[in-house]
Design an enzyme around this catalytic site. Structure first.
Site, PDB file in Angstrom:
ATOM      1  N   ASN A  66       0.829  -1.214   0.000  1.00  0.00           N
ATOM      2  CA  ASN A  66       0.000   0.000   0.000  1.00  0.00           C
ATOM      3  C   ASN A  66       0.862   1.262   0.000  1.00  0.00           C
ATOM      4  O   ASN A  66       0.490   2.286  -0.577  1.00  0.00           O
ATOM      5  CB  ASN A  66      -0.920   0.001   1.218  1.00  0.00           C
ATOM      6  CG  ASN A  66      -1.898  -1.160   1.194  1.00  0.00           C
ATOM      7  OD1 ASN A  66      -2.101  -1.780   0.159  1.00  0.00           O
ATOM      8  ND2 ASN A  66      -2.495  -1.473   2.323  1.00  0.00           N
ATOM      9  N   ASN A 166       0.087  -1.588  -7.038  1.00  0.00           N
ATOM     10  CA  ASN A 166      -0.211  -2.544  -5.973  1.00  0.00           C
ATOM     11  C   ASN A 166      -1.694  -2.504  -5.608  1.00  0.00           C
ATOM     12  O   ASN A 166      -2.236  -1.425  -5.343  1.00  0.00           O
ATOM     13  CB  ASN A 166       0.598  -2.182  -4.718  1.00  0.00           C
ATOM     14  CG  ASN A 166       0.271  -3.098  -3.550  1.00  0.00           C
ATOM     15  OD1 ASN A 166       0.650  -4.267  -3.544  1.00  0.00           O
ATOM     16  ND2 ASN A 166      -0.443  -2.590  -2.561  1.00  0.00           N
ATOM     17  N   GLU A 167      -2.330  -3.639  -5.617  1.00  0.00           N
ATOM     18  CA  GLU A 167      -3.735  -3.793  -5.164  1.00  0.00           C
ATOM     19  C   GLU A 167      -4.612  -2.619  -5.610  1.00  0.00           C
ATOM     20  O   GLU A 167      -5.396  -2.078  -4.826  1.00  0.00           O
ATOM     21  CB  GLU A 167      -3.786  -4.000  -3.645  1.00  0.00           C
ATOM     22  CG  GLU A 167      -3.115  -5.295  -3.222  1.00  0.00           C
ATOM     23  CD  GLU A 167      -3.269  -5.669  -1.743  1.00  0.00           C
ATOM     24  OE1 GLU A 167      -3.781  -4.860  -0.959  1.00  0.00           O
ATOM     25  OE2 GLU A 167      -2.865  -6.801  -1.392  1.00  0.00           O
ATOM     26  N   GLU A 279       2.506 -11.394  -2.853  1.00  0.00           N
ATOM     27  CA  GLU A 279       2.245 -11.254  -1.413  1.00  0.00           C
ATOM     28  C   GLU A 279       1.494 -12.500  -0.977  1.00  0.00           C
ATOM     29  O   GLU A 279       0.436 -12.815  -1.545  1.00  0.00           O
ATOM     30  CB  GLU A 279       1.410 -10.008  -1.092  1.00  0.00           C
ATOM     31  CG  GLU A 279       2.174  -8.710  -1.214  1.00  0.00           C
ATOM     32  CD  GLU A 279       1.387  -7.499  -0.697  1.00  0.00           C
ATOM     33  OE1 GLU A 279       0.570  -7.640   0.240  1.00  0.00           O
ATOM     34  OE2 GLU A 279       1.599  -6.410  -1.254  1.00  0.00           O
TER      35      GLU A 279
HETATM   36  O1  AHR Z   1       1.588  -6.782   3.488  1.00  0.00           O
HETATM   37  C1  AHR Z   1       0.753  -5.852   4.108  1.00  0.00           C
HETATM   38  C2  AHR Z   1      -0.236  -5.179   3.153  1.00  0.00           C
HETATM   39  O2  AHR Z   1      -1.167  -6.137   2.728  1.00  0.00           O
HETATM   40  C3  AHR Z   1       0.342  -4.618   1.868  1.00  0.00           C
HETATM   41  O3  AHR Z   1       0.764  -3.302   2.006  1.00  0.00           O
HETATM   42  C4  AHR Z   1      -0.831  -4.668   0.929  1.00  0.00           C
HETATM   43  O4  AHR Z   1      -0.428  -4.781  -0.401  1.00  0.00           O
HETATM   44  C5  AHR Z   1      -1.650  -5.835   1.440  1.00  0.00           C
HETATM   45  O5  AHR Z   1      -2.993  -5.523   1.518  1.00  0.00           O
END
Ligand code: AHR
Length: 488
Positions: A66, A166-167, A279
């Site tokens: 994030n 990311n996400e 992740e």
């Molecule tokens: O790894 C912790 C968080 O989890 C990361 O920042 C995010 O990409 C995910 O939601």
């Protein structure tokens, strides 16, 4: 029964990758602590370096997570005294920028990992992404490449992996977009990034693997990408839910592999696209303070981590990279205090795999008692894996080394109470010359490693005298055993 002639696929050691995010004490106070007597003269904690080296991570993802969706790389380069402190809106903390691109590259060098940079598709612009790529990879003259030289690094870093955000699918993300919007933007970025450096391997931002986002994004970006990323976190206070939930990763890979195949076929694409599970981990929100994300892992969690690794090995044909989230302090195998370090339970299966994983994944058939999962408890984001059962209590993968002289057998006994004895049958005619094992275990599956009790979950090693084809071995309740069998 290990059928070492039936090859599933070449194992890619990049599934042992790691992830560092500017989050909690992962970077500052974890890998990097300029004031610590345990750090070297560049500020890196040397005890942590040793522990990371033993995990042999082939690749490290950075800087988020994030965090990256509000990160500007220019804040983290040049003399430290001139770097601005910013407010990090993702984790709502101050970011000093003392650790930036050059420090990360140096860290990768120190631990022997290849860097993987994730781009800011939240507040970042395409121009800024291109400049970051030039800063890292451009051998010629340009303002960005010259800044790299001025900062002490002449040769390009040659960063191969670049993540397109990311996400981006989540409303918790700075700059959240819907799938079509993301595809439209990411295609432009991908086009220009590849013009800037044709050797980059772009990673599309995937979701779970089974979501509507994934259908749109695989199809929309297949032309440009080498990697499709997936994220998964599972975890529960309920034992069976905790240890069995990682099988959801196999469902995700099955579905994603089909989406990739569809896109490659319909679009007549020749280049491969692999899954990067960039992740993954066990995470139980109830177990840690929301801001810190420092989780104390049990032996059960270590069995879950071993099962995740098994899932990646079983799909060695599709999953060619995976990054445990994260490496130090935050959801991590390695924990630090100002004066010490502790290796959590989940460190051990990772380290054992780092020492034994290579060659080809081969077929293995298992016959043992099984368990049916009724429901997943305790996790509001629970993945429903019941339909994937019944689950054999022994989860097993096998590999054959590249020189053909070692069979590796990794066995997780998920039964909380029962030892399981199983005959190990290798292909007939194999000349077995000896065997040894490493085993992660503890008296109780709730056992944890803490600064006061650092070895409650530990690893034992044993040479198996008289081991031969067909011999029965006992796998203790709640344990993870990796056997290395030398064959002629
Ligand atoms: O790894 C912790 C968080 O989890 C990361 O920042 C995010 O990409 C995910 O939601």
């Amino acid at each position: 029964m290990v059928n070492s002639d039936r090859v599933i696929g070449a194992i890619d050691r990049r599934i042992l990758g790691g992830f560092l995010e500017h989050m909690g004490r992962c970077v500052y106070g974890g890998v990097f602590d300029e004031q610590s007597p345990l750090s070297d003269n560049e500020g890196f904690r040397t005890d942590v370096i040793e522990a990371v080296r033993a995990l042999k991570p082939p690749v490290l993802r950075w800087p988020g997570g994030n965090f990256v969706s509000g990160y500007h790389f220019t804040d983290g380069i040049g003399p430290v005294s001139g770097r601005p402190t910013r407010f990090d809106a993702a984790w709502r903390v101050e970011e000093s920028n003392r650790f930036g691109t050059d420090e990360f590259m140096r860290y990768c060098e120190l631990v022997g990992a290849e860097p993987y940079l994730c781009l800011n598709m939240g507040t970042g612009t395409l121009d800024e992404a291109r400049e970051w790529l030039e800063y890292c990879n451009f051998a010629g003259r340009s303002a960005a490449a010259d800044r790299r030289r001025a900062n002490g690094r002449d040769a390009p870093y040659g960063v191969r992996y670049w993540g397109l955000g990311n996400e981006v699918y989540g409303d918790w993300q700075i700059g959240h977009k819907d799938a079509k919007e993301y595809v439209r933007t990411a295609r432009e970025w991908a086009k220009v990034l590849t013009w800037t450096d044709p050797d980059v391997e772009l990673v599309a931002c995937g979701d779970t693997g089974w979501s509507d986002w994934d259908e749109v994004v695989v199809d929309g970006l297949a032309e440009f990408i080498r990697w499709y990323s997936l994220h998964i976190y599972t975890g529960s206070e309920d034992y069976w839910s905790d240890v069995l939930a990682p099988h959801q990763a196999e469902r995700a890979v099955r579905i994603t592999a089909a989406l990739i195949e569809k896109a490659r076929y319909n679009q007549r694409l020749a280049h491969p696209i692999h899954v990067a599970y960039d992740e993954w981990n066990v995470r139980v929100a109830a177990r840690h303070a929301p801001a810190e994300h420092e989780e104390t892992y049990t032996l059960a969690d270590a069995l879950a981590v071993a099962t995740y690794l098994h899932a990646f090995v079983r799909r060695a044909d599709v999953v060619k990279m995976a990054n445990l989230a994260q490496l130090v302090n935050v959801l991590a195998p390695i924990m630090t205090s100002p004066t010490a370090m502790v290796l959590q339970s989940i460190y051990h299966p990772l380290r054992i795999f780092a020492d034994h994983l290579e060659g080809e994944a081969v077929d293995v058939a298992v016959s043992c008692p099984s368990h049916d999962l009724d429901e997943i408890l305790d996790n509001p984001q629970a993945h429903r894996v019941q339909d994937l059962g019944p689950f054999p209590v022994l989860d097993v993968v096998a590999s054959r080394s590249s020189d053909g002289r070692t069979i590796m057998l990794s066995v997780v006994n998920r039964s909380p109470e029962d030892d399981v004895t199983a005959a190990i049958e290798l292909a007939p005619g194999l000349d077995v010359q000896g065997a040894r094992f490493e085993r992660v275990h503890a008296r109780d599956w709730r056992a944890t490693n803490t600064f006061d009790h650092p070895d409650d979950v530990n690893v034992s090693t044993e040479v198996l005298e008289g081991f031969k084809n067909g011999v029965s071995e006992c796998f203790p309740a709640h344990s993870h055993t990796v056997l290395s069998i030398a064959v002629g």
